[in-house]
Design a protein around this motif. Sequence first.
Motif, PDB file in Angstrom:
ATOM      1  N   ASN A   1      43.260  44.100  33.155  1.00 13.36           N
ATOM      2  CA  ASN A   1      42.471  43.412  34.180  1.00 13.36           C
ATOM      3  C   ASN A   1      40.981  43.552  33.894  1.00 13.36           C
ATOM      4  O   ASN A   1      40.539  44.531  33.307  1.00 13.36           O
ATOM      5  CB  ASN A   1      42.777  43.983  35.560  1.00 13.36           C
ATOM      6  CG  ASN A   1      44.151  43.602  36.049  1.00 13.36           C
ATOM      7  OD1 ASN A   1      44.709  42.613  35.607  1.00 13.36           O
ATOM      8  ND2 ASN A   1      44.692  44.379  36.965  1.00 13.36           N
ATOM      9  N   THR A   2      40.236  42.564  34.341  1.00 20.08           N
ATOM     10  CA  THR A   2      38.790  42.599  34.236  1.00 20.08           C
ATOM     11  C   THR A   2      38.214  42.103  35.551  1.00 20.08           C
ATOM     12  O   THR A   2      38.862  41.363  36.286  1.00 20.08           O
ATOM     13  CB  THR A   2      38.284  41.736  33.060  1.00 20.08           C
ATOM     14  OG1 THR A   2      36.874  41.847  32.983  1.00 20.08           O
ATOM     15  CG2 THR A   2      38.691  40.302  33.211  1.00 20.08           C
TER      16      THR A   2
ATOM     17  N   PRO B   1      37.111  37.526  34.847  1.00 15.82           N
ATOM     18  CA  PRO B   1      37.768  36.892  33.703  1.00 15.82           C
ATOM     19  C   PRO B   1      37.057  35.634  33.217  1.00 15.82           C
ATOM     20  O   PRO B   1      37.092  35.317  32.037  1.00 15.82           O
ATOM     21  CB  PRO B   1      39.172  36.560  34.202  1.00 15.82           C
ATOM     22  CG  PRO B   1      39.236  36.933  35.624  1.00 15.82           C
ATOM     23  CD  PRO B   1      37.973  37.606  36.007  1.00 15.82           C
TER      24      PRO B   1
ATOM     25  N   ASP C   1      38.811  29.914  35.886  1.00 18.93           N
ATOM     26  CA  ASP C   1      39.289  30.128  34.514  1.00 18.93           C
ATOM     27  C   ASP C   1      39.465  28.840  33.723  1.00 18.93           C
ATOM     28  O   ASP C   1      39.019  28.720  32.590  1.00 18.93           O
ATOM     29  CB  ASP C   1      40.626  30.880  34.513  1.00 18.93           C
ATOM     30  CG  ASP C   1      40.527  32.288  35.034  1.00 18.93           C
ATOM     31  OD1 ASP C   1      39.422  32.678  35.471  1.00 18.93           O
ATOM     32  OD2 ASP C   1      41.536  33.001  35.007  1.00 18.93           O
TER      33      ASP C   1
END
Length: 105
Positions: free
Chosen positions: A7-8, A11, A46
Amino acid sequence: ILPAGSNTLNPSDLLGSPRMGAFLESARKSFDAVILDSTPICSIADAPELSRHVDSIAFMVKWSSTPRAAVTEALRRLNRAKIAGIAITMVDERQSGSYGSYHGY
């Protein structure tokens, strides 16, 4: 197949980064086709970030589920010149009529 990884916090920063562009350019040199399956375009940022790195987009719309306003907004957020085609998925054939039935109208 390239798994998502850990996870970030942001993203979109990773997906739109020069490193991602360089990675995809390297993949283009190694493979005949590089296919990216992204999140729905209107849900998070995203897909628009990834779309900056692709040659073309296959735009998918879920039958009788995706609101027209969502499709319009998604198309507004994408570079339309990159859209190779639009497909309607999960069509209920009982409701849509038989193939070619629209020719009679």
